[in-house]
Design an enzyme around this catalytic site. Sequence first.
Site, PDB file in Angstrom:
ATOM      1  N   CYS A 139       0.840  -1.204   0.000  1.00  0.00           N
ATOM      2  CA  CYS A 139       0.000   0.000   0.000  1.00  0.00           C
ATOM      3  C   CYS A 139       0.879   1.259   0.000  1.00  0.00           C
ATOM      4  CB  CYS A 139      -0.964  -0.036   1.185  1.00  0.00           C
ATOM      5  SG  CYS A 139      -2.170   1.310   1.190  1.00  0.00           S
ATOM      6  N   ASP A 186     -10.428  -3.263  -5.353  1.00  0.00           N
ATOM      7  CA  ASP A 186      -9.462  -2.286  -4.849  1.00  0.00           C
ATOM      8  C   ASP A 186      -9.735  -0.936  -5.495  1.00  0.00           C
ATOM      9  OD1 ASP A 186      -7.279  -0.828  -3.990  1.00  0.00           O
ATOM     10  OD2 ASP A 186      -5.843  -2.452  -4.314  1.00  0.00           O
ATOM     11  N   HIS A 218      -8.215  -4.676  -1.142  1.00  0.00           N
ATOM     12  CA  HIS A 218      -7.000  -3.924  -0.842  1.00  0.00           C
ATOM     13  C   HIS A 218      -6.524  -4.252   0.576  1.00  0.00           C
ATOM     14  CE1 HIS A 218      -4.249  -0.471  -1.242  1.00  0.00           C
ATOM     15  NE2 HIS A 218      -4.441  -0.340   0.062  1.00  0.00           N
TER      16      HIS A 218
END
Length: 252
Positions: A139, A186, A218
């Site tokens: 991320c 996501d 995600h």
Amino acid sequence: MASNEPSQCCTIGVKHEGQPQGKMITIGKTEAYIATPSSSSSSSTPNPTVAILILTDVIGHAFPNAQLIADQFAANNYLTLMPDLFAGDPVPLQRGPGFQLQDWLVNHTPAHTEPVVTAAIKYLREELKVQRVGAVGYCFGGKYVVRGLGEGGGVDVGILCHPSFVEEGELEGVKGPVGVAAAETDTIFPAEKRHRSEEVLKKVGVPYQFNLYSGVEHGFAVRADLSTKVAKYAKEAAFLQAVQWFDTHLKQ
């Protein structure tokens, strides 16, 4: 942009079970978690000339899930370093209703984060005499893996797991192999961003690989609910993808 900015899904997840085996060290004023291969690691002799740098999501280096991943890389004979990217100010895993991610991000810009990454790479190369550095970014950390793969950035091989904040121009500047583990659901790295990233990497000409994992969202590579069969598979497969990518492109 090659991926969108972080949002609420970056701060939600499940804490995994297990006792981290590494230790905390200090690099300058920055705390870092380091995991070292042992003689009982799963494959032959540890290679002291290569190392892996983990650049975390916003939950940070002290999150047991991230530390267990570092330990797993060490078990695969990779010295693994994971610095605190947030100066002791990570996002809580299950943040309260008053928490505003955008307010938090003001104090965690590239100007704040880049020096930490640079110092970690310098420590690996100059103090530990590592010759080749692989970096995996989850991320938030994905952006800094991409930047590290740019000219003079100090990263030789990269893996991005559900990346955020990556600018297209940054991706265009990579000089080394890039592997990507993406989630089917996501909003930060949706299909159109993923496809555009493929186009950019194809044009750049570096080795690349995109693995898309169905049934997950995600954050799955760090914060998946392991009681769910599909999520557990995806999390473990993304880790093995990273190990195979480093085995192929990092070791010489």
